[in-house]
Design an enzyme around this catalytic site. Sequence first.
Site, PDB file in Angstrom:
ATOM      1  N   GLY A   7       8.165  36.991   6.008  1.00  0.00           N
ATOM      2  CA  GLY A   7       8.918  38.238   5.930  1.00  0.00           C
ATOM      3  C   GLY A   7       9.652  38.475   7.230  1.00  0.00           C
ATOM      4  N   SER A   8      10.418  39.543   7.287  1.00  0.00           N
ATOM      5  CA  SER A   8      11.282  39.783   8.451  1.00  0.00           C
ATOM      6  C   SER A   8      10.482  39.976   9.731  1.00  0.00           C
ATOM      7  CB  SER A   8      12.162  41.012   8.190  1.00  0.00           C
ATOM      8  OG  SER A   8      11.352  42.148   7.903  1.00  0.00           O
ATOM      9  N   GLU A  65       7.980  38.511  10.686  1.00  0.00           N
ATOM     10  CA  GLU A  65       7.406  37.237  11.142  1.00  0.00           C
ATOM     11  C   GLU A  65       8.471  36.239  11.595  1.00  0.00           C
ATOM     12  OE1 GLU A  65       5.118  39.710   9.319  1.00  0.00           O
ATOM     13  OE2 GLU A  65       6.428  38.609   7.940  1.00  0.00           O
ATOM     14  N   GLU A 125       0.545  36.738  -1.167  1.00  0.00           N
ATOM     15  CA  GLU A 125      -0.366  36.722  -0.029  1.00  0.00           C
ATOM     16  C   GLU A 125      -1.825  36.466  -0.411  1.00  0.00           C
ATOM     17  OE1 GLU A 125       2.097  38.922  -0.378  1.00  0.00           O
ATOM     18  OE2 GLU A 125       3.158  39.170   1.525  1.00  0.00           O
ATOM     19  N   HIS A 136       2.832  39.014   5.804  1.00  0.00           N
ATOM     20  CA  HIS A 136       3.995  39.853   6.060  1.00  0.00           C
ATOM     21  C   HIS A 136       3.595  41.325   6.103  1.00  0.00           C
ATOM     22  CE1 HIS A 136       7.864  41.615   6.182  1.00  0.00           C
ATOM     23  NE2 HIS A 136       7.964  41.889   4.890  1.00  0.00           N
ATOM     24  N   HIS A 141     -27.573  41.223  -9.430  1.00  0.00           N
ATOM     25  CA  HIS A 141     -26.365  41.702 -10.108  1.00  0.00           C
ATOM     26  C   HIS A 141     -26.652  42.868 -11.048  1.00  0.00           C
ATOM     27  CE1 HIS A 141     -22.538  40.548 -12.630  1.00  0.00           C
ATOM     28  NE2 HIS A 141     -22.345  41.605 -11.893  1.00  0.00           N
ATOM     29  N   GLY A 165     -17.383  37.811  -6.409  1.00  0.00           N
ATOM     30  CA  GLY A 165     -17.231  38.358  -7.748  1.00  0.00           C
ATOM     31  C   GLY A 165     -15.817  38.783  -8.060  1.00  0.00           C
TER      32      GLY A 165
END
Length: 540
Positions: free
Chosen positions: A35-36, A38, A57, A80, A287, A406
């Site tokens: 992205g800008s 980075e 991501e 980003h 669980h 999970g």
Amino acid sequence: MSSRKPAKPATTTVKDATFGLLRAFGIKRVFGNPGSTELPFLSDWPDDIDYVLGLQEASVVGMADGYAQATRNAGFVNLHSGAGVGNALGNIYTAHRNQTPLVITAGQQARSILPLQAFLYAERASEFPRPYVKYSVEPARAEDVPAAIARAYYVAMQPPCGPTFVSIPIDDWTRPTQPIEARRVSRELGPDPEAMKALVVALSASKRPALVVGPGVDRAAAVDLMVQVAEKTKAAVWVSPFSARCSFPERHPQFAGFLHASPGQLSEALREHDLVVVIGAPVFTFHVEGHAAIFDGATTIFQITDDPDAAAVTPSGASIIATMKPALATLLDLLPESTRAMPTGRTLSPAPSAADPLPVEFLLHSLSQAMPADAVLMEEAPSHRPAIQKFMPMRGQDSFYTMSSGGLGYSLPAAVGMALGRPATRTVCLIGDGSAMYSIQALWTAAQRKLPLTVVVINNAGYGAMRSFSQVMQVRNVPGLELPGIDFVKLAEGMGCHAVRVTKSSELAGALEHGLSHDGTSLIEVMVDSAVPLLYAQKN
């Protein structure tokens, strides 16, 4: 007296100092979605470090996680801004539960306009991924960025390993700083001698001991040591609930089976043992609710863990905090030869029969038989895990991986990272149709790089685990459990993969043979019987 002035320390840019650290730490790949904020970091990218592009991501973090587990070195991730961190949070949490070392960086707006709450600005950026990172910071000064990245690496790699986070303003990369020299930080922690002697005394006196092995053993590359300890103690060996790795060969004659994440079923499985030693796992991961008779006092419990938090929450028995290799080596050295009879391990189920609609058990057994002997299995098919454990016995070290959290959306991108880290072996991703849709775009990265990856999609047209739980919990008319009409062949082909669909048992063998030998990435969609087992409904 000399009139010469002392030489000034050499200076460099934040970016150059950071790349110097990456090389010194042996980091050869950076995983990212650009992205800008980075761009200054990404400009004039060096030839000796591979930038691995993922299309979202969460996939990027999953890839870095799989790669880090394959290489046993920290994965380096560049996200980003705050939005990218938000997209990635599910797999950051999974990396935290997996205890995978990651150094995660994210862009921040320029320092000069931070007070104006500019576009892509993130307020308190370092707080966003907490508490699921071990260390999180936005350095106060640009020149502090390399030192922060160095600290993030050392912390990520220190057992128990885990992700760390550094937020970096866009204008920091070109600022001057001092070079940072990489240091050696030891990572092994030896056990307390008196505690180990007490464990040896308990093992020597026990008539029916059990060893419960968890993912920490395989993470530490200590499976061979674990086998030697088991054989010397002549103890039955169980796998801890929800173990994300294979820490004991599942065809070994002492292998007893897998413990349930139900307190009642786990307690029943261990009822005949007077001593339980949990190694590389919590005591225990449950669980569902229920009475855990294992903690009522009739069974002596010991734990060996590299995680002080896991030791702190253990409700009963003695915990020994140490890393696996020195702990197991010490135990092996102190143990006397046992005169106990060797326990009887589990009996493998007979091969399931072919049928139409295709039973998932037949698929799993067929896949187990068809996979290369050195293949790696990455799994995310929760509703079918009991059948996987029954019909796909794993060989031990570096053979099996899944997510500890999970949360879905991990295993497909992690399989891509695994294939990058182990290009000489075939990686197999065994995944449910619901799970696959969380990070399906990871196929594009695998196809672009022609990775040796075979994805087997178990398509039962729905969220099988939720179907099972709705029956176990006796709830009716639950919405959102059906997933009709998803064409995984077209999705895979659209991203450049070879793909086939199997609808009959007679088609399976040929599809597996071709898919597992394909030069590059392939996907096999297998339409299976929609019936799912009732999880936790029966005793072990």
